[in-house]
Design an enzyme around this catalytic site. Structure first.
Site, mmCIF file in Angstrom:
data_model
loop_
_atom_site.group_PDB
_atom_site.id
_atom_site.type_symbol
_atom_site.label_atom_id
_atom_site.label_comp_id
_atom_site.label_asym_id
_atom_site.label_seq_id
_atom_site.Cartn_x
_atom_site.Cartn_y
_atom_site.Cartn_z
ATOM 1 N NE ARG A 107 -33.280 94.267 61.203
ATOM 2 C CZ ARG A 107 -32.120 93.850 61.682
ATOM 3 N NH1 ARG A 107 -31.173 93.440 60.861
ATOM 4 N NH2 ARG A 107 -31.871 93.853 62.975
ATOM 5 C CD GLU A 120 -14.742 93.126 65.974
ATOM 6 O OE1 GLU A 120 -15.345 93.191 67.079
ATOM 7 O OE2 GLU A 120 -15.238 93.490 64.915
ATOM 8 C CE LYS A 164 -22.623 91.161 59.732
ATOM 9 N NZ LYS A 164 -23.635 92.195 59.439
ATOM 10 C CG HIS A 184 -26.398 87.685 70.808
ATOM 11 N ND1 HIS A 184 -25.513 88.646 71.224
ATOM 12 C CD2 HIS A 184 -25.758 86.502 70.929
ATOM 13 C CE1 HIS A 184 -24.384 88.074 71.579
ATOM 14 N NE2 HIS A 184 -24.510 86.773 71.419
HETATM 15 C C1 MV4 Z 1 -18.370 92.276 70.508
HETATM 16 C C2 MV4 Z 1 -18.431 92.335 71.917
HETATM 17 C C3 MV4 Z 1 -17.263 92.666 72.595
HETATM 18 N N1 MV4 Z 1 -16.138 92.915 71.893
HETATM 19 N N2 MV4 Z 1 -17.236 92.550 69.870
HETATM 20 C C4 MV4 Z 1 -22.793 90.592 69.917
HETATM 21 C C5 MV4 Z 1 -23.609 90.552 68.692
HETATM 22 C C6 MV4 Z 1 -22.653 90.724 67.586
HETATM 23 N N3 MV4 Z 1 -23.230 91.482 66.528
HETATM 24 C C7 MV4 Z 1 -21.477 91.406 68.170
HETATM 25 N N4 MV4 Z 1 -21.593 91.267 69.583
HETATM 26 C C8 MV4 Z 1 -20.597 91.637 70.388
HETATM 27 N N5 MV4 Z 1 -19.444 91.945 69.787
HETATM 28 C C9 MV4 Z 1 -16.154 92.847 70.559
HETATM 29 N N6 MV4 Z 1 -15.015 93.094 69.906
HETATM 30 C C10 MV4 Z 1 -19.617 92.062 72.556
HETATM 31 C C11 MV4 Z 1 -20.715 91.713 71.781
HETATM 32 C C12 MV4 Z 1 -21.909 91.481 72.524
HETATM 33 C C13 MV4 Z 1 -23.002 92.334 72.375
HETATM 34 C C14 MV4 Z 1 -23.005 93.412 71.513
HETATM 35 C C15 MV4 Z 1 -24.093 94.221 71.379
HETATM 36 C C16 MV4 Z 1 -25.232 93.966 72.129
HETATM 37 C C17 MV4 Z 1 -25.268 92.916 72.987
HETATM 38 C C18 MV4 Z 1 -24.170 92.083 73.117
HETATM 39 C C19 MV4 Z 1 -24.213 91.005 74.000
HETATM 40 C C20 MV4 Z 1 -23.143 90.188 74.129
HETATM 41 C C21 MV4 Z 1 -21.983 90.416 73.378
#
Ligand code: MV4
Length: 509
Positions: free
Chosen positions: A295, A204, A120, A239
């Protein structure tokens, strides 16, 4: 790259996605080879395939994750190509490499693209280099606790600590203030170490209520890259996505074009080929690259429904070295599609997995409905694998029609023997926040987790159907006429009121 004919494909997966890929093979005139564990001898994907090879005991580690066995089966069957589906080995660059070294086509991206996007921090750096927006934060993994504190302060609280090897939410920690950084850093690091064998952590800025919007990409081996529009995936729990739709009701045409161009740029920046997805977070009108999924995704059908393309067949043609036969301007989004994931989980009991034999199954059908299934009546749902039973997809000329169709289809769908997420999906389809389009990634925790009563009137069988079902069970049991019929334990409320009914009450009423 020269064209290579593909006439036989081994599907290194199970369940609904294996069935979906076999369908694509058959429609392309390609022989489909299944692999299966000892637990899946009678599985639908084995029945639908032209040939099938057993690859080991039920635990995934010994079967669907056993690279050796799968490659052996591919060689033995004479397959020209391997399709990994999603999960299992789909995003494992070593597996892709080993398939290629065996002289077999891997239906997916080059291993190097997978490797880059799997890291990442490396992905973030590459996006920064090519001008795709990322959330403010670090470019490299944090050296130690002191650096974590310093950089968190620089970025500004709240911050989110993430695992470089992560994705999908594992090893993430929100930190609200300076005092919390050190302990969160240690916790995230040890979680990442045990989950990925890689404890690198980066920072982040934490976005409070983002929407999750992702773009579908197709890239051929001749340098042509296009996007197929977006999917909105904000309705998720821990998630795990539950409901997805295309298009998103919050994107304007301008924003869609801008994000689509960023997605194409992201795919080009990693030398991508085949089908892939660029995930973004949308915070008001600002979008940020989140990660790339290298994918075919679970939710690909909503894109298929609004573009008219078959992504599995496109993947196969791309892997065979063919050129994309259309340009970006040829892609038209038509109508609206919604997908509900039907999991064998009990939404009335904290989504606890529900295992056992499916005794009775009637899928929904009719206008605008698609059911991508992996199970049938008689199938065993085991503890070994992902609990996704099926995906129900509704298409409508607009969002309202898609919602009405989905409500109708969920009402028709009948699964007995295991509990399912159907009542939860019904509840969301009736929810004012979902219907109005005003929701973000916190929808489930905010609207549902404190109000399980919302499910009380969902997913109940009308009495007449319960009666017919009871009579059917009675008939099959062929028992003493005067003995009461007991329905499956764990059935939903309305059915339990029919728990004890004699034959006379069941028939003719
Ligand atoms: C974040 C975020 C808020 N701010 N990054 C969740 C899965 C992972 N791939 C990254 N995720 C998140 N990253 C920052 N800087 C909130 C999430 C997140 C989220 C993102 C996409 C879909 C659902 C989510 C549920 C909770 C938190």
């Amino acid at each position: 790259m020269s064209n290579r004919k593909i006439s036989k494909i081994l599907i290194a997966n199970r369940g609904e996605i294996a069935v979906r890929i076999i369908r694509g093979c058959r429609e392309s005139g390609i022989t489909a080879v299944a692999v299966y564990s000892e637990a899946d001898v009678l599985a639908l994907h084995v029945r639908f395939a032209d040939e099938a090879y057993e690859i080991g005991p039920a635990p995934s580690r010994e079967s669907y994750l056993n690279q050796e066995k799968i490659i052996d089966a591919a060689k033995k069957s004479g397959a020209d190509a391997v399709h990994p589906g999603y999960g299992f080995l789909a995003e494992n660059p070593e597996f892709a490499q080993r398939v290629q070294q065996a002289g077999i086509i891997f239906i997916g991206p080059p291993p190097e693209a997978m490797r880059l996007m799997g890291d990442k921090t490396a992905a973030r750096q590459r996006m920064l280099e090519v001008g795709v927006p990322v959330v403010p934060g670090t470019d490299e993994a944090l050296k130690d606790e002191q650096e974590a504190v310093a950089i968190a302060q620089e970025v500004g609280f709240p911050v989110l600590l993430k695992a470089a090897a992560g994705g999908g939410g594992k090893g993430m920690r929100v930190v609200e203030e300076k005092d919390g950084v050190v302990s969160a850093f240690r916790a995230a690091k040890s979680e990442a170490e045990s989950a990925f064998g890689d404890g690198r952590i980066y920072v982040e800025k934490y976005l409070k209520g983002p929407r999750h919007i992702e773009f579908q990409i197709l890239a051929d081996s001749h340098g042509n890259v296009i996007h197929l529009g977006e999917r909105e995936c904000s309705i998720q729990r821990r998630h795990q996505k539950i409901i997805e739709e295309a298009p998103s009701c919050v994107l304007t045409d301008d924003l869609r074009q801008e994000m689509g161009e960023a997605a194409v740029k992201a795919a080009k920046a990693c030398g991508y080929e085949n089908a892939g997805t660029i995930e973004f977070m949308l915070d008001k009108q600002n979008f940020y690259f989140l990660e790339m999924n290298t994918r075919l995704q679970v939710e690909h059908p909503v894109t298929e429904m609004v573009t008219g393309l078959d992504l599995v067949k496109e993947q196969i043609r791309i892997a065979a070295g063919e050129k994309l036969p259309y340009k970006q301007r040829d892609i038209k989004i038509s109508g609206h599609a919604i997908e509900c994931r039907i999991y064998a989980e009990d939404p009335r009991n904290n989504f606890l997995p529900s295992t056992g034999r499916i005794t009775h199954l009637v899928p929904a059908a009719g206008p605008g409905i698609r059911d991508d299934n992996g199970f049938c009546a008689g199938s065993e749902v085991s503890v070994y694998y992902d609990p996704l039973l099926a995906k129900l997809i509704a298409w409508g000329r607009d969002r309202k029609e898609a919602i009405m169709r989905m409500r109708r289809a969920l009402r028709e769908y009948q699964v007995y023997g295991v509990e399912t997420s159907i009542p939860f999906c019904q509840m969301v389809m009736q929810h004012e926040g979902f219907v109005s389009g005003e929701f973000d990634t916190h929808f489930v925790e905010q609207e549902f987790l404190h109000r399980p009563d919302l499910l009380d009137c969902m997913g109940e069988l009308p009495e007449k159907e319960a009666a017919i079902l009871a009579a059917t069970i009675f008939h099959h049991q062929n028992q003493d006429r005067n003995r009461p019929v007991a329905l499956e334990p764990g059935s939903n409320k309305k059915i339990s009121s029919w728990k004890l009914i004699g034959r006379e009450q069941c028939l003719g009423k």
